[in-house]
Enzyme design. Structure first.
Site, PDB file in Angstrom:
ATOM      1  N   MET A 274       0.793  -1.199  -0.031  1.00 54.37           N
ATOM      2  CA  MET A 274      -0.263   0.089   0.111  1.00 54.37           C
ATOM      3  C   MET A 274       0.854   1.522   0.008  1.00 54.37           C
ATOM      4  SD  MET A 274      -3.190  -0.882  -0.248  1.00 54.37           S
ATOM      5  CE  MET A 274      -3.945   0.444  -0.077  1.00 54.37           C
ATOM      6  N   ARG A 275       2.171   1.309  -0.010  1.00 59.32           N
ATOM      7  CA  ARG A 275       3.075   2.302  -0.069  1.00 59.32           C
ATOM      8  C   ARG A 275       2.935   3.154  -1.164  1.00 59.32           C
ATOM      9  NH1 ARG A 275       7.479   0.539   1.594  1.00 59.32           N
ATOM     10  NH2 ARG A 275       7.233   0.838   3.681  1.00 59.32           N
ATOM     11  N   ALA A 276       2.499   2.540  -2.301  1.00 57.75           N
ATOM     12  CA  ALA A 276       2.376   3.051  -3.583  1.00 57.75           C
ATOM     13  C   ALA A 276       1.337   4.067  -3.542  1.00 57.75           C
ATOM     14  CB  ALA A 276       2.309   2.305  -4.772  1.00 57.75           C
TER      15      ALA A 276
END
Length: 701
Positions: A274-276
């Site tokens: 989910m970092r993107a």
């Protein structure tokens, strides 16, 4: 020191915008700049610091605490609300490639520890860069454990140290900027993901733009002060715009439509985790604030995705980096953007093409006094380049490969001189596979990596030694001081520790190695379509070396000589390009191949004396280039055997009647001989691992 003005750089709008966005919103996580040498990567980063506003700090605090919100866990705290303050300009802290872990995160203050017996903490570069910029040039050459520390601190905003009797945690909110040349090696995917944004830069091919780069650089070198004064007004305007965007970014609205669009785009490119999504959302908000909008629009999501997703999308190491902009447009258009008449529209002034708002003349110059022009090409030139590359790949893939001669064709039936026309083919490599680890025997002292056992700067402690370089071994230091307690006595009941008692830790970990493959590319090797398996093995070994921080080289020999098809490297992309067009056909100059491999290793020995090599010779043992080819090959093999280097000979001879030349070659070289009925890619890699075990048993015996 006068830095080249940020607003004076030429032709790198993408890089300028990415740096501006992470300056507006430091929570984005920094920028990774990828590009060839001489593209102003360092120049533009050093100029960025002048755009950051000055800030107040608690007077006397070594960790730069904000008086309005002091860090409650600051080692120099707690700070009283009425503490005196002072103004500090924004700082650019440069991290050299050879820095130690102690210098980066901080360590025990040896002066106070040995002098007064106080276990005090000495701040490192992360503390110096708090609320500023930490710049790492050639970040891909930095040791992995240091990169892990940097990226963790940048992501968490804190630096925690638990070592040498010191337990410290302090704020480390910084803008992390790293530059790298992909030709010198890649970063691991895990490390790439920790950078918020990434930008590809390349030298412009526009003659007028290149001329402007040279003109401005010469003017700056002639009189840096006068040149900087000419851009002072533009610098102030840009700094004011940055400050305004920083104050407005928190109030930018991220609507449900924008959030769902970001999620759809990230899912469409199949990014992991989910970092993107989080980084894209922050970058989109920063882009909206930069353009004076109060809510995130389609243009903001698009700009953020171009910077945040290329290094996070799923791709094989041999795939070219980049982003499919057509797919991005389709994903953005799936759900139309709701109209908002109260939201100001995008500026339509054609001169506002970059963060400086000065058009194409506002981009970086060359990287240093002797570098070349910088900046990425515009969109049209980039698309044209991609089309040319695609057409070239298509032409290569459609080129028919002539059938190579049977074993003996071009070898025994031809005259001693190489014929004018020799059938040459170009075999394609198959899909790379997971290679088994290659490990050398003994205990090395090379650069830290993930391959063979070695004494390195990281790993588990196995002993102590005298000296001042390295991590302090507290137990050994105290033990040495205790030996002299009777002669020195004690001061106030304390143990007296002298500088001569200092002991540093000896740690054992893993090192990186050099694997050099010498591959027979003659007609006899290509006759039974072996080159495809050989290429696949080389690519697989390179992929394994990329993951383990090794270097891999390739020497090929065919016709009347040998050549270095791939100089020792850890760059996967450069290796794939070199191997894609590797030809085969002609005679077998075995002696020339071994001599060339020996020269390559000798040069690498001068460059890096501590990196241990392993030579892997892939051949059937035949030597047919010249009347005395076999005798010359035997002489070279005998000379190699006296060097003591480890080697493996992969015997590719097939058929009912075998001459056993490869086995004789291995015996003369002192190498491990691995007979193979067929040159299978998996068998080659497995044989090297088997040879490791055989070599180890011979050493023990």
């Amino acid at each position: 020191m006068t830095h080249y003005p940020f607003t004076a750089v030429v032709g790198s709008d993408d890089l300028s915008l990415a740096l501006i966005l992470t300056t507006v919103s430091p929570g984005i996580g920094g920028v990774l700049v990828r590009g060839e040498k001489g593209t102003a990567k360092s120049t533009i980063v050093r100029g960025l610091v002048e755009l950051l506003p000055a800030h107040d700090v608690v007077e006397g605090c070594r960790f730069g605490c904000d008086p309005a919100r002091p860090d409650p866990t600051c080692p120099d705290g707690p700070h009283a609300p009425e503490s005196a303050t002072t103004e500090h300009p924004a700082r650019l802290v440069e991290l050299p490639v050879g820095a130690t872990e102690d210098r980066v995160i901080g360590s025990l203050d040896l002066g106070k520890a040995l002098g007064s017996g106080e276990a005090a903490f000495q701040p490192g570069l992360l503390a110096d860069a708090h609320r500023g910029i930490l710049y790492v040039d050639e970040v891909n050459l930095l040791h992995d454990h240091l990169v892990d520390l940097l990226l963790d601190a940048a992501a968490m905003g804190r630096n925690t140290v638990e070592r040498d009797g010191v337990s410290v945690s302090h704020a480390a909110r910084l803008v992390l900027v790293g530059t790298m040349n992909p030709e010198e090696g890649e970063l691991r995917p895990q490390l790439l993901d920790r950078f918020g944004l990434t930008v590809e830069v390349a030298a412009s091919r526009d003659p007028q733009l290149r001329a402007e780069v040279v003109r401005r650089r010469l003017a700056f070198d002639a009189d840096p002060v006068a040149f900087s004064d000419a851009y002072a007004a533009a610098q102030r305007d840009l700094a004011d715009r940055v400050a305004s965007a920083r104050s407005a970014v928190e109030s930018v609205e991220l609507s449900d439509w924008a959030l769902s669009t970001i999620a759809r785009v990230c899912a469409g490119f199949e990014v992991d985790g989910m970092r993107a999504d989080i980084v894209t959302a922050r970058a989109a908000m920063a882009h909206a604030a930069w353009h004076g909008r109060t809510s995130v629009a389609r243009e903001d999501v698009r700009a953020a995705a171009i910077f945040a997703l290329p290094h996070r999308r799923r791709r094989n190491p041999f795939d070219a980096p980049g982003l499919d902009e057509d797919l991005l447009e389709r994903l953005l258009d799936e759900v139309p953007e709701p109209t908002d008449p109260t939201d100001p529209s995008e500026p339509t002034d054609p001169s506002d093409k970059g963060p400086q708002g000065k058009g194409p003349s506002d981009g970086p110059d060359k990287d240093g006094p002797d570098g070349g022009p910088s900046g990425g090409p515009d969109k049209n030139s980039r698309n044209e380049s991609q089309q040319n590359d695609s057409q070239q790949d298509a032409d290569l893939s459609e080129t028919p490969t002539p059938e190579a001669p049977e074993p003996g064709d071009g070898d025994s039936t031809s005259s001693p001189d190489e014929p004018a026309a020799v059938p040459v083919g170009v075999a394609a490599a198959g899909a790379p596979f997971r290679a088994r680890a290659l490990t050398l025997t003994g205990l090395g002292t090379g650069e830290a990596g993930r391959r063979s056992r070695a004494l390195t700067s990281t790993g588990h402690t196995i002993g102590a030694t005298t000296g001042t370089r390295g991590r302090v071994h507290l137990l050994a230091t105290i033990t040495e001081a205790a030996r002299h307690r009777g002669t020195r006595g004690t001061a106030y009941g304390r143990l007296s520790i002298q500088p001569a008692d200092l002991r540093t830790a000896v740690t054992q970990g893993q090192e990186s190695n050099l694997v050099l493959l010498a591959v027979d590319a003659s007609g006899s090797m290509g006759a039974r379509k072996r080159m495809e398996e050989v290429k696949t093995a080389v690519l697989s070994l390179l992929l394994d070396a990329y993951q383990r921080r090794d270097r891999v080289g390739l020497v090929t020999f065919r016709g009347t000589g040998a050549e270095v098809a791939l100089h020792p490297t850890s760059s996967v992309d450069a290796a794939a390009r070199s191997l894609a067009t590797l030809p085969h056909g002609g005679r077998t100059p075995l002696a020339e191949g071994l001599l060339t491999a020996t020269k390559v290793l000798a040069i690498e020995k001068l460059r890096d004396p501590k990196r241990r090599p392993l030579l892997v010779v892939v051949t059937d043992g035949r030597a047919t280039s010249g009347s005395d080819a076999l005798e010359r090959a035997r002489a070279v093999a005998d000379a190699w055997g006296r060097t003591g280097h480890q080697a493996v000979v992969i015997d590719c001879e097939t058929g009912r009647f075998r001459l056993g030349l490869a086995a004789e070659l291995a015996s003369r070289m002192g190498a491990t001989h691995v007979p193979l009925g067929e040159v299978a890619a998996g068998a080659i890699v497995e044989s090297v691992t088997t040879a490791r075990d055989v070599w180890r048993s011979r050493k023990v015996a």
